[in-house]
Design a protein around this motif. Structure first.
Motif, PDB file in Angstrom:
ATOM      1  N   ILE A 115      -2.168  -8.491  -2.087  1.00  0.00           N
ATOM      2  CA  ILE A 115      -1.713  -7.688  -0.952  1.00  0.00           C
ATOM      3  C   ILE A 115      -2.211  -8.245   0.378  1.00  0.00           C
ATOM      4  CG2 ILE A 115      -1.425  -5.534  -2.245  1.00  0.00           C
ATOM      5  CD1 ILE A 115      -4.183  -4.673  -1.305  1.00  0.00           C
ATOM      6  N   ASN A 118      -0.371 -12.052   3.295  1.00  0.00           N
ATOM      7  CA  ASN A 118       0.333 -12.277   4.568  1.00  0.00           C
ATOM      8  C   ASN A 118      -0.396 -11.652   5.760  1.00  0.00           C
ATOM      9  OD1 ASN A 118       2.587 -13.682   3.367  1.00  0.00           O
ATOM     10  ND2 ASN A 118       3.259 -11.686   2.572  1.00  0.00           N
ATOM     11  N   THR A 119      -1.715 -11.596   5.703  1.00  0.00           N
ATOM     12  CA  THR A 119      -2.496 -11.008   6.795  1.00  0.00           C
ATOM     13  C   THR A 119      -2.278 -11.788   8.096  1.00  0.00           C
ATOM     14  OG1 THR A 119      -4.182 -10.240   5.253  1.00  0.00           O
ATOM     15  CG2 THR A 119      -4.806 -10.382   7.573  1.00  0.00           C
ATOM     16  N   LYS A 120      -1.946 -11.062   9.150  1.00  0.00           N
ATOM     17  CA  LYS A 120      -1.708 -11.658  10.464  1.00  0.00           C
ATOM     18  C   LYS A 120      -2.940 -11.545  11.354  1.00  0.00           C
ATOM     19  CE  LYS A 120       2.610 -12.629   9.572  1.00  0.00           C
ATOM     20  NZ  LYS A 120       3.069 -14.034   9.437  1.00  0.00           N
ATOM     21  N   LYS A 166      -1.793   4.258  11.484  1.00  0.00           N
ATOM     22  CA  LYS A 166      -1.639   4.121  10.029  1.00  0.00           C
ATOM     23  C   LYS A 166      -2.366   5.232   9.281  1.00  0.00           C
ATOM     24  CE  LYS A 166       0.095   1.465   6.760  1.00  0.00           C
ATOM     25  NZ  LYS A 166       1.525   1.155   6.662  1.00  0.00           N
ATOM     26  N   ASN A 183      -4.048  -0.904   0.131  1.00  0.00           N
ATOM     27  CA  ASN A 183      -2.640  -1.195   0.414  1.00  0.00           C
ATOM     28  C   ASN A 183      -2.333  -0.976   1.877  1.00  0.00           C
ATOM     29  OD1 ASN A 183      -1.527  -2.085  -2.048  1.00  0.00           O
ATOM     30  ND2 ASN A 183      -1.397   0.003  -2.836  1.00  0.00           N
ATOM     31  N   ASP A 184      -2.880   0.081   2.453  1.00  0.00           N
ATOM     32  CA  ASP A 184      -2.664   0.328   3.874  1.00  0.00           C
ATOM     33  C   ASP A 184      -3.473  -0.640   4.735  1.00  0.00           C
ATOM     34  OD1 ASP A 184      -0.840   2.340   3.538  1.00  0.00           O
ATOM     35  OD2 ASP A 184      -2.250   3.978   3.798  1.00  0.00           O
ATOM     36  N   SER A 186      -4.368  -3.635   4.065  1.00  0.00           N
ATOM     37  CA  SER A 186      -3.816  -4.992   3.983  1.00  0.00           C
ATOM     38  C   SER A 186      -2.629  -5.196   4.915  1.00  0.00           C
ATOM     39  CB  SER A 186      -3.409  -5.318   2.545  1.00  0.00           C
ATOM     40  OG  SER A 186      -2.313  -4.516   2.139  1.00  0.00           O
ATOM     41  N   SER A 187      -2.032  -4.109   5.385  1.00  0.00           N
ATOM     42  CA  SER A 187      -0.918  -4.221   6.336  1.00  0.00           C
ATOM     43  C   SER A 187      -1.409  -4.362   7.772  1.00  0.00           C
ATOM     44  CB  SER A 187      -0.003  -3.001   6.227  1.00  0.00           C
ATOM     45  OG  SER A 187      -0.660  -1.833   6.700  1.00  0.00           O
TER      46      SER A 187
END
Length: 410
Positions: A115, A118-120, A166, A183-184, A186-187
């Motif tokens: 998860i 794709n961390t920005k 979030k 999950n949250d 990681s966004s």
């Protein structure tokens, strides 16, 4: 003020033992006076202080109140919210898994937790609120999480707003599990490129999730089986206080000339059993339990003939793991001054020790409510203070505690 417990003993071992095995103190009653003065001046509601060598307790005192409203006397076996002292326990658990071959420290975390693939990274050009996202130049590794250089932050001018949108809270989160919380998280973006700065944040919480993913058990169960049960830490856990809620010490902050109760979710005096096991802040413990853990660190991984992790893991945790990166990057004005960060610990360097009494190679950590310890391998002791004081005043109290302990050395 009623003194609940005071044990004052100076221990001498065989004459041929080294000073590192045989710490020598004098005038330990100065610690009594320091505590009593702070309680009288309403800087503390109560506190427990323990000092030990590798195998024996040298000094113990418990004074003051556990709850100013009820006037309940603080007891030696009361429960404390240890906040970020949880990080050191979780770090030991991670190093134990590393020793057992579950992963390498330079493995990308996405290998075990996809998860985070794709961390920005937040790209903020100036002090305005405008920003863009960019890709990470390098993969976030387990090592980055351990030395707090991954870029995950607790707060900041941009990230705090994104967390709020979030619904993310690092203290008593409302999620159903650590997995759903991650999950949250990681966004969310990180605030700088991995490995470039020291940024204090939820990296250790992510390490707790790493433990869950590689062991196929929740963090609570793994910590119980690998650390708490072997060390006989029967009063430590995410819900340890629920055995007797009256023994949970209440938290306060200094406001003007008085102490005011911190009435928020961190009091944990109400609510249901913990669902989200936050390895960076969520544990409850007692003074005697945490001293066992400190003695294990002081003895390079061993407590009463029980080895938890190897000597080399302790050496890694207690050595400079951030190289030439500035520490603490504005995170904590008292902790820096030339010192460095290991894995989960502030490490006293040759340059840093000139600012304080501490020996080079000693190390310490602390929690938001002023639970704090310092371990000095050269002098051969571990000193622990358990209290519940938040706010800016707490920074001075923690520092003064360490100074007071060192003043008693012969």
């Amino acid at each position: 003020m009623q003194r609940v417990l005071i044990i004052f003993t100076i221990l001498f071992c065989f004459s041929l033992t080294s000073k590192a095995q045989n710490p020598e103190f004098e005038n330990l009653k100065n610690i009594d006076s320091w505590l009593e003065s702070n309680i009288k001046d309403r800087n503390l509601s109560g506190a427990t202080v323990l000092i030990a060598d590798k195998s024996k307790l040298i000094y113990s005192i418990t004074v003051g109140k556990s709850n100013l409203e009820s006037q309940r006397e603080l007891q030696p076996n009361d429960y404390f919210k240890i906040a970020s002292l949880s990080k050191v326990i979780t770090t030991v658990a991670v190093m134990k898994l590393y020793e057992d071959g579950y992963f390498d420290l330079d493995d990308p975390i996405e290998k075990y937790m996809p998860i985070f693939k794709n961390t920005k990274v937040i790209n903020r050009q100036d002090d305005s609120d405008s920003f863009t996202f960019e890709n990470a130049n390098t993969k976030i590794t387990i090592r980055h999480l351990l030395n707090q250089t991954a870029g995950f932050a607790y707060d900041g001018p941009i990230i705090s707003k994104l967390y709020k949108e979030k619904g993310l809270s690092f203290f008593n989160p409302s999620h159903e599990s650590l997995s759903s919380f991650m999950n949250d998280l990681s966004s969310m973006p990180i605030i700088h490129q991995p490995g470039k700065k020291f940024t204090y944040g939820p990296s250790t919480d992510i390490l707790g999730y790493l433990i869950e993913t590689v062991t196929n058990q929740n963090l609570e169960a793994y910590l119980n089986n690998s650390i708490f049960i072997p060390l006989n830490m029967t009063g430590t856990g995410f819900d340890a206080h629920r055995k007797d809620m009256n023994r949970l010490v209440r938290s306060y902050s200094k406001q003007e000339n008085n102490l005011k109760a911190i009435n928020n979710e961190l009091d944990l005096t109400k609510g249901f059993k913990t669902k989200v096991f936050m390895g960076g802040s969520g544990l409850i413990s007692t003074s005697s339990d945490y001293m066992k853990f400190c003695q294990m660190l002081l003895n390079y991984g061993v407590y009463k003939n029980t080895r938890i992790i190897s000597r080399k893991s302790i050496e890694m945790m207690t050595s400079n793991q951030i190289g030439d990166i500035d520490y603490p990057q504005g995170f904590h004005p008292i902790l820096g001054k030339g010192n460095k960060f290991g894995f989960g610990l502030n490490v006293i360097t040759k340059k840093g020790k000139v600012n304080e009494f501490y020996s080079q190679g000693s190390y310490y950590w602390e929690g938001a409510y002023s639970t704090t310890f310092i371990i000095d391998p050269k002098e051969g002791f571990a000193a622990l203070m358990m209290t519940q004081l938040g706010g800016r005043q707490s920074l001075k109290v923690r520092k003064d505690f360490r100074k007071t302990v060192y003043k008693t050395l012969k």
